[in-house]
Design a protein around this motif. Structure first.
Motif, PDB file in Angstrom:
ATOM      1  N   ARG A 192      46.299  48.826 -57.491  1.00  0.00           N
ATOM      2  CA  ARG A 192      46.643  50.167 -56.983  1.00  0.00           C
ATOM      3  C   ARG A 192      45.434  51.095 -57.051  1.00  0.00           C
ATOM      4  NH1 ARG A 192      51.255  49.347 -60.313  1.00  0.00           N
ATOM      5  NH2 ARG A 192      53.080  48.708 -59.099  1.00  0.00           N
ATOM      6  N   VAL A 193      44.710  51.001 -58.154  1.00  0.00           N
ATOM      7  CA  VAL A 193      43.507  51.817 -58.298  1.00  0.00           C
ATOM      8  C   VAL A 193      42.503  51.450 -57.204  1.00  0.00           C
ATOM      9  CG1 VAL A 193      41.525  52.333 -59.767  1.00  0.00           C
ATOM     10  CG2 VAL A 193      43.814  52.159 -60.771  1.00  0.00           C
ATOM     11  N   CYS A 194      42.333  50.161 -56.964  1.00  0.00           N
ATOM     12  CA  CYS A 194      41.412  49.707 -55.912  1.00  0.00           C
ATOM     13  C   CYS A 194      41.815  50.262 -54.551  1.00  0.00           C
ATOM     14  CB  CYS A 194      41.393  48.187 -55.834  1.00  0.00           C
ATOM     15  SG  CYS A 194      40.522  47.377 -57.183  1.00  0.00           S
ATOM     16  N   ALA A 195      43.118  50.241 -54.274  1.00  0.00           N
ATOM     17  CA  ALA A 195      43.599  50.686 -52.962  1.00  0.00           C
ATOM     18  C   ALA A 195      43.415  52.187 -52.773  1.00  0.00           C
ATOM     19  CB  ALA A 195      45.074  50.310 -52.801  1.00  0.00           C
ATOM     20  N   GLU A 196      43.421  52.929 -53.876  1.00  0.00           N
ATOM     21  CA  GLU A 196      43.289  54.392 -53.788  1.00  0.00           C
ATOM     22  C   GLU A 196      41.845  54.828 -53.587  1.00  0.00           C
ATOM     23  OE1 GLU A 196      45.033  55.776 -57.359  1.00  0.00           O
ATOM     24  OE2 GLU A 196      47.090  55.247 -56.795  1.00  0.00           O
ATOM     25  N   VAL A 197      40.917  53.956 -53.966  1.00  0.00           N
ATOM     26  CA  VAL A 197      39.504  54.298 -53.823  1.00  0.00           C
ATOM     27  C   VAL A 197      39.089  54.037 -52.381  1.00  0.00           C
ATOM     28  CG1 VAL A 197      37.159  53.802 -54.593  1.00  0.00           C
ATOM     29  CG2 VAL A 197      39.050  53.725 -56.226  1.00  0.00           C
ATOM     30  N   ASP A 198      38.634  55.088 -51.702  1.00  0.00           N
ATOM     31  CA  ASP A 198      38.347  54.944 -50.277  1.00  0.00           C
ATOM     32  C   ASP A 198      37.062  55.682 -49.924  1.00  0.00           C
ATOM     33  OD1 ASP A 198      38.742  54.117 -47.707  1.00  0.00           O
ATOM     34  OD2 ASP A 198      40.067  55.785 -47.171  1.00  0.00           O
ATOM     35  N   ASP A 224      40.506  47.862 -45.238  1.00  0.00           N
ATOM     36  CA  ASP A 224      39.310  48.428 -45.878  1.00  0.00           C
ATOM     37  C   ASP A 224      38.055  48.000 -45.111  1.00  0.00           C
ATOM     38  OD1 ASP A 224      37.350  49.390 -47.534  1.00  0.00           O
ATOM     39  OD2 ASP A 224      37.732  47.984 -49.164  1.00  0.00           O
ATOM     40  N   SER A 234      46.416  46.343 -47.724  1.00  0.00           N
ATOM     41  CA  SER A 234      45.548  47.495 -47.984  1.00  0.00           C
ATOM     42  C   SER A 234      44.076  47.091 -47.925  1.00  0.00           C
ATOM     43  CB  SER A 234      45.875  48.118 -49.341  1.00  0.00           C
ATOM     44  OG  SER A 234      45.481  47.273 -50.412  1.00  0.00           O
TER      45      SER A 234
END
Length: 541
Positions: free
Chosen positions: A409-415, A471, A467
């Motif tokens: 989830r943390v990875c997916a939020e980093v954009d 990316d 997700s």
């Protein structure tokens, strides 16, 4: 005969553009007119301690750059004089001159060695290592030259190196053993690192009587350090650096011998001694020594395979110590990697040690103080453990999977990250999470527990794959791992994931992207995944 060219060289560096142009024009004309004289003059300029450092550096760079184009046009006698001059310059006390001389030596060797026209080169290098009165700066230049030769000429398993391996190794060991004092331990470290480079590059089949002798010899050297007397803090520093270097050599030699079935028994014969000296030294010295020691154990795991099981009861406490050592994160990171190596070697025989290992891994990754570089390693290790013990991993799923989901989830939020280092880290983290899922899914593939244990976590995995598919900063490794875990999901859970993947546009696009790629690894992964998805149910991909 050589000509005076200092004026040309310094003129070429003049701040006045007209002077620079004039000097370079004259120099170019001289090169075209008489290449042998110019190259000889450059080598003389480089070797002349009376000249300025700047002119010597310029001479060395020009000489190196001209060799590719003019060397074959030079007569044998002039070549010999140039070689002698350059080898002499290696002994210069001016580090800039000896460094560029080392580069020139490597360049000439790259031209000459395929034709074996420079036999005196290694004679000179070995003499520099073995003479007792050789100054430190010349020893340093000699080591630097050998490293350059290995990097630029002698590729791994090079036959070109074979005639010189024995003398080189003996010379390097001689130099290391006769380097004493706190001011010189870096030179000893460099000697052993150079030895490692030679071992990596040599042709094992052609040196099968030489390289195996190194292993028991260096185990003995490590055993002897157990009895060295430590009086001062300097003594302690020297001793720990020595142990680190010796373990480093062990690692490289073990890896080399493990590359061939014929020489692997040599490692097995001394494995007991290696483990015993490791048990005596690990955790009692410096971080650097512990790192090298654990790396040597990792190499031993590969060499001994299933035979490593007999050492596990003795080593498990050391592995625990390494996993707990989050303050020295390099030691912890290497230990996590070694745990993965052990899993791959032992398979289900790793099961008796899983509880204690998983306890430490879960504790580590739940610790806010854990260095971030260890997190991807722990996730990958989850996959290695699951793949080794299969359905027995079910007791750890409720601890491991929620942590993986949280990290994803943390990875997916980093954009839209702009920092390249952070982009690389996030890609590494995503790849490791996918690798963990793949290992766990493959571990449960043939188990009757798979639906009950893994289906509750499948929707989140599909969401994470989607997700990541969106990316635009993902690299090849992440793309490949995401496609492979999609195939593992279909392979392990079959028709149970039909509803999850049905009408998934990202699935079609991700696999299509890989199939159209020029990268063969991505194509293979996508082809396999397409087959896995199409086997139990129908999804258009």
């Amino acid at each position: 005969m050589a000509v005076e060219i200092t004026e040309y060289l310094l003129g070429a560096q003049s701040p006045d553009a007209r002077v620079r142009t004039y000097a370079m024009t004259l120099f170019s004309q001289l090169v075209d007119l008489n290449p042998p004289v110019v190259l000889l003059s450059l080598s003389v300029e480089l070797s002349n301690d009376a000249k300025s450092t700047e002119s010597r550096k310029i001479a060395g760079v020009l000489l190196k750059n001209l060799l590719d184009f003019k060397w074959d046009a030079i007569d044998v006698s002039t070549k010999s004089r140039i070689k002698s001059s350059v080898l002499h310059t290696l002994g210069s006390c001016i580090s800039e001159a000896s460094d560029i001389a080392s580069q020139v030596v490597a360049k000439i060797a790259s031209i000459e060695f395929p034709r074996k026209e420079w036999p005196e080169l290694f004679g000179s290098l070995i003499t520099n290592m073995t003479l007792s009165d050789t100054p430190v700066y010349l020893k340093e230049a000699t080591l630097d030259t050998i490293v350059r030769l290995c990097l630029e000429i002698f590729e791994p398993n090079s036959s070109l190196l074979t005639p010189y391996v024995s003398d080189l190794l003996n010379g390097l060991i001689f130099m290391a053993e006769r380097t004493a004092g706190v001011d010189c331990y870096e030179l000893r470290f460099c000697a052993y690192e150079t030895l490692n480079m030679v071992v990596r590059c040599c042709n094992l089949s052609e040196t099968s009587r030489i390289i195996p002798e190194l292993l028991p010899a260096f185990v003995s050297k490590l055993e002897q350090t157990l009895f060295l007397r430590v009086v001062s803090s300097d003594d302690r520093v020297i001793l720990e650096e020595l142990r680190a270097s010796l373990f480093g050599v062990l690692q490289v030699v073990i890896q080399k011998l493990s590359a061939a079935i014929e020489t692997r028994p040599v490692v097995v014969q001394v494995a007991d001694r290696i483990v015993l000296v490791f048990l005596n030294l690990f955790g009692s010295g410096s971080c650097n020594a512990d790192q090298e020691a654990m790396l040597a154990i990792g190499a031993l795991v590969y060499a001994t395979g299933l035979g490593f099981e007999k050492y596990m009861q003795g080593l498990i406490k050391c592995i625990e110590t390494g996993l707990q050592n989050i303050d020295e994160h390099e030691v912890c990171a290497i230990t996590v990697r070694v745990v993965g190596d052990i899993c791959r070697a032992l398979d289900e025989k790793f099961l008796p040690y899983c509880d204690v290992i998983m306890t430490h891994l879960i504790r580590d990754i739940s610790n806010a103080e854990l260095h971030r570089t260890i997190i991807p390693l722990v996730f990958s290790c989850f996959g290695d453990i699951a793949l080794a013990i299969g359905e027995h991993f079910d007791k750890y799923v409720t601890c491991a999977l929620p942590i993986m989901e949280s990290a994803s989830r943390v990875c997916a939020e980093v954009d839209n990250i702009t920092d390249k280092e952070m982009v690389a880290y996030c890609n590494n983290l995503k790849r490791s999470i996918f690798e963990a899922y793949s290992g766990i899914l493959q571990g449960f593939k043939n188990s009757s527990k798979k639906d009950r244990v893994m289906l509750p976590y499948a929707p989140h995995l599909v969401w994470f794959i989607e997700s990541v598919a969106k990316d635009n900063q993902r690299d090849k490794g992440v793309t490949k791992a995401s496609v492979e875990v999609l195939g593992d999901l279909a392979d392990a859970l079959g028709s149970n994931v039909e509803m999850l993947l049905k009408d998934c546009k990202f699935c079609t696009e991700l696999i299509g992207e890989c199939l159209q790629s020029d990268d063969e690894d991505l194509k293979r992964a996508a082809t396999w995944t397409k087959g896995m998805i199409g086997r139990p149910f129908s999804v258009r991909v």
